[in-house]
Enzyme design. Structure first.
Site, PDB file in Angstrom:
ATOM      1  N   GLY A   1     -22.917   3.920  33.767  1.00 50.27           N
ATOM      2  CA  GLY A   1     -21.687   4.478  33.199  1.00 50.27           C
ATOM      3  C   GLY A   1     -20.460   3.769  33.735  1.00 50.27           C
TER       4      GLY A   1
ATOM      5  N   GLY B   1     -16.964   5.743  36.815  1.00 46.71           N
ATOM      6  CA  GLY B   1     -17.769   4.539  36.952  1.00 46.71           C
ATOM      7  C   GLY B   1     -16.924   3.287  36.996  1.00 46.71           C
TER       8      GLY B   1
ATOM      9  N   SER C   1     -21.213  17.776  40.102  1.00 47.39           N
ATOM     10  CA  SER C   1     -19.922  18.319  39.690  1.00 47.39           C
ATOM     11  C   SER C   1     -19.709  19.629  40.430  1.00 47.39           C
ATOM     12  CB  SER C   1     -19.918  18.566  38.174  1.00 47.39           C
ATOM     13  OG  SER C   1     -18.820  19.372  37.779  1.00 47.39           O
TER      14      SER C   1
ATOM     15  N   TYR D   1     -23.787  21.109  29.847  1.00 51.91           N
ATOM     16  CA  TYR D   1     -23.274  20.222  30.893  1.00 51.91           C
ATOM     17  C   TYR D   1     -23.478  20.863  32.265  1.00 51.91           C
ATOM     18  CZ  TYR D   1     -20.020  17.327  33.576  1.00 51.91           C
ATOM     19  OH  TYR D   1     -19.453  16.495  34.518  1.00 51.91           O
TER      20      TYR D   1
END
Length: 345
Positions: free
Chosen positions: A17, A23, A146, A159
């Protein structure tokens, strides 16, 4: 075998990414630090442009157009790294996508794509890295979780589930490698909301355009945490004190956090702009419009520093001393007045 990680300028680092947001920030920071880089992303043209930029800075860069949800593509990343540099010292599993909307409204196909990229991409990358690091001196695997690895939010159920799964998988793999004394460090980096094009890349089923709830931290702070974890074994790193507070509150007061998020997070994850019927997203294919962009165009103020994250990255003796001092001060303040008297002989 104890874990001994190399300095950044001695490392070969794989970053997935790599052409957007965190990234991209990490690739640029690692290049400036002297690392040899193997950069992977779905958009080959964006990779070529980034590689040219970094080579002009003096970096040694190889690129691989790959979808991390495909194990064959991830194996090819490892193959390129070994053919070009002969080893992998750090593997950063950063690639991630999302879909916004109520769980009842989101198509199962889109849910599966999020899990295929976010969770299975980490599984594929981690296992490939282990294969390449075992018996070759070990190394570091850095997986992007996260704040929702610890505490889910509405409107991003899949997610959140993918980030929970990353945490669980990494913990399991860490224990297995520790049992073998494999010399491999595994870190989960848990950022708060980061000022990247993340909402622009996401697919949305909502009435209004996706947005990031404040506070929004700078992507460079996450890059600093990743580069740190590449050189110093860490278990977890929270980027932004908000991420740590959310995690703690979710653990200590889950029902209260449920009520708070029910009141606030439906609105805070949407802007005032209507969701366009022709809106593009990068869920199933990359969107070139948002490649090679480190930050988003949001009006939110970006938090450029995180004292809490800086504290997390201090040496163990320094953290122990500071934490011990804080606990001692808290103990002294909570003692009863007569216990604090100074007695004279």
């Amino acid at each position: 075998m104890s874990i001994k990680l190399k300095k950044l300028n001695e490392q070969v680092m794989v970053i997935t990414g790599a052409t957007s947001g965190i990234g991209l920030a990490t690739a640029r920071m690692a290049a400036d630090g002297g690392a040899h880089l193997v950069l992977a992303a779905r958009d080959g043209d964006a990779l070529d442009t980034l590689a040219l930029e970094l080579r002009q800075r003096g970096a040694d860069v190889a690129t691989v157009a790959a979808d991390v949800g495909n194990p064959a593509d991830v194996a090819h990343i490892g193959q390129v790294a070994m053919e070009r540099f002969g080893r992998v010292d750090t593997w950063v599993n950063n690639a991630g996508i999302s879909v916004y909307g109520k769980n009842e409204a989101v198509a199962l196909e889109d849910m599966r794509k999020v899990m295929q990229t976010n969770f299975w991409g980490v599984v594929h990358g981690s296992l490939e890295a282990v294969k390449l690091m075992k018996g070759r001196g070990g190394g570091a695997i850095v997986n992007l979780g996260s704040e929702v690895s610890d505490r889910s939010v509405p409107l991003q159920g899949t997610y959140s589930a993918s980030k929970h799964a990353i945490k669980a998988f990494t913990e399991s793999l860490r224990m297995e490698l520790h049992k073998e004394d494999a010399g491999i460090s595994l870190t989960v980096v848990k950022p708060s909301a980061i000022a990247t094009p993340f909402p622009n890349h996401a697919k949305s089923y909502m009435e209004h355009e996706p947005d990031l709830p404040a506070p929004n931290y700078a992507p460079e702070l996450v890059a600093q945490a990743i580069v740190h974890a590449a050189q110093v074994p860490e278990r977890d790193l929270y980027v932004g004190s908000h991420a740590k507070l959310t995690s703690m509150a979710g653990y200590l007061m889950p029902r209260a956090v449920d009520r708070f998020m029910t009141r606030t997070m439906f609105g805070r994850q949407q802007s005032d702009q209507p969701n366009s019927s022709v809106r593009r997203d990068a869920l199933h294919t990359p969107d070139a419009a948002y490649e090679l962009r480190q930050r988003n165009d949001s009006d939110h103020r970006v938090v450029e520093r995180s004292p809490y994250t800086a504290f997390e990255m201090r040496s163990v003796p320094a953290k122990t001393m500071l934490l011990g001092g804080a606990l001692l001060a808290a103990w002294a303040l909570t003692r009863r007045p007569w216990e604090r008297r100074v007695w004279h002989a």
